[in-house]
Write a protein that holds these residues in place. Structure first.
Motif, mmCIF file in Angstrom:
data_model
loop_
_atom_site.group_PDB
_atom_site.id
_atom_site.type_symbol
_atom_site.label_atom_id
_atom_site.label_comp_id
_atom_site.label_asym_id
_atom_site.label_seq_id
_atom_site.Cartn_x
_atom_site.Cartn_y
_atom_site.Cartn_z
ATOM 1 N N ALA A 1 0.484 6.495 -4.000
ATOM 2 C CA ALA A 1 0.433 7.763 -3.261
ATOM 3 C C ALA A 1 1.814 8.411 -3.216
ATOM 4 O O ALA A 1 1.945 9.632 -3.360
ATOM 5 C CB ALA A 1 -0.100 7.525 -1.845
ATOM 6 N N PRO B 1 0.825 -1.201 0.000
ATOM 7 C CA PRO B 1 0.000 0.000 0.000
ATOM 8 C C PRO B 1 0.864 1.258 0.000
ATOM 9 O O PRO B 1 1.939 1.278 0.590
ATOM 10 C CB PRO B 1 -0.789 -0.093 1.309
ATOM 11 C CG PRO B 1 -0.676 -1.500 1.736
ATOM 12 C CD PRO B 1 0.608 -2.027 1.182
ATOM 13 N N LEU C 1 -4.300 8.175 -6.419
ATOM 14 C CA LEU C 1 -4.124 8.153 -4.969
ATOM 15 C C LEU C 1 -4.801 6.953 -4.320
ATOM 16 O O LEU C 1 -4.241 6.323 -3.433
ATOM 17 C CB LEU C 1 -4.648 9.462 -4.362
ATOM 18 C CG LEU C 1 -4.301 9.741 -2.919
ATOM 19 C CD1 LEU C 1 -2.803 9.775 -2.711
ATOM 20 C CD2 LEU C 1 -4.922 11.054 -2.489
ATOM 21 N N THR C 2 -5.971 6.599 -4.774
ATOM 22 C CA THR C 2 -6.714 5.498 -4.161
ATOM 23 C C THR C 2 -6.655 4.211 -4.977
ATOM 24 O O THR C 2 -7.327 3.236 -4.657
ATOM 25 C CB THR C 2 -8.189 5.897 -3.960
ATOM 26 O OG1 THR C 2 -8.757 6.231 -5.226
ATOM 27 C CG2 THR C 2 -8.306 7.084 -3.009
#
Length: 128
Positions: free
Chosen positions: A19, A15, A65-66
Motif C-alpha cells: 500500500a 502489512p 493494494l490488497t
C-alpha cells in the motif's frame, strides 16, 4: 530529464508495504508525470548491495493494494553488519554507493523499521 526514485523494502515483512509502495508511486506519477522514473530495488539492501534493481512501469503499481507482502521482496541485512566485510569480501557500503550511482538514482525511499532507517541514515552520511 526525469528524476529517478529508488524504492526498497527492508527487514521483516509487514502489512502495508505494498500500500505504501503504491501510494508513493501514484503520488509521484500524479505530481511529476513523465518526469519521474521509479526503480525497484529487489530484496532490500541486499538488492542495492548486489545491483538487483529494475525500472518499473506505472501499471506495476495497480492491483497491489490488497496483496500481502511486498512486490519488491525483502531481506534482513542487519545494520550492525553494514560496515563488516564478511567471507564474501564485499564492502557493503561501497557496493551500495556504487549501485546507487549505476542505477542513476536521485533519491532512495527506504521502507522498513529501525534498522532500515539506521542504514538509510548511514547512506545519507555517505553522501547519498
Amino acid at each position: 530529464m526525469a528524476i529517478r526514485v529508488g524504492i526498497l523494502t527492508s527487514g521483516g515483512d509487514c502489512p502495508g508495504l505494498n500500500a505504501t509502495i503504491r501510494g508513493v508511486a501514484k503520488a509521484l506519477y500524479h505530481r511529476m508525470g513523465s518526469k519521474v522514473e521509479i526503480v525497484g530495488i529487489m530484496n532490500g539492501y541486499d538488492g542495492l548491495i548486489n545491483g538487483n534493481y529494475r525500472e518499473m512501469s506505472p501499471d506495476e503499481f495497480s492491483g497491489i493494494l490488497t496483496v500481502g507482502g511486498t512486490i519488491l521482496g525483502t531481506k534482513r541485512t542487519p545494520f550492525k553488519k553494514m560496515r563488516v566485510v564478511e567471507e564474501d569480501k564485499v564492502d557493503k557500503v561501497a557496493a551500495m554507493k556504487k549501485n546507487y550511482r549505476a542505477a542513476k538514482l536521485d533519491c532512495l525511499l527506504c521502507l522498513g523499521g529501525n534498522g532500515t532507517h539506521k542504514t538509510a541514515n548511514l547512506l545519507s552520511q555517505e553522501g547519498l
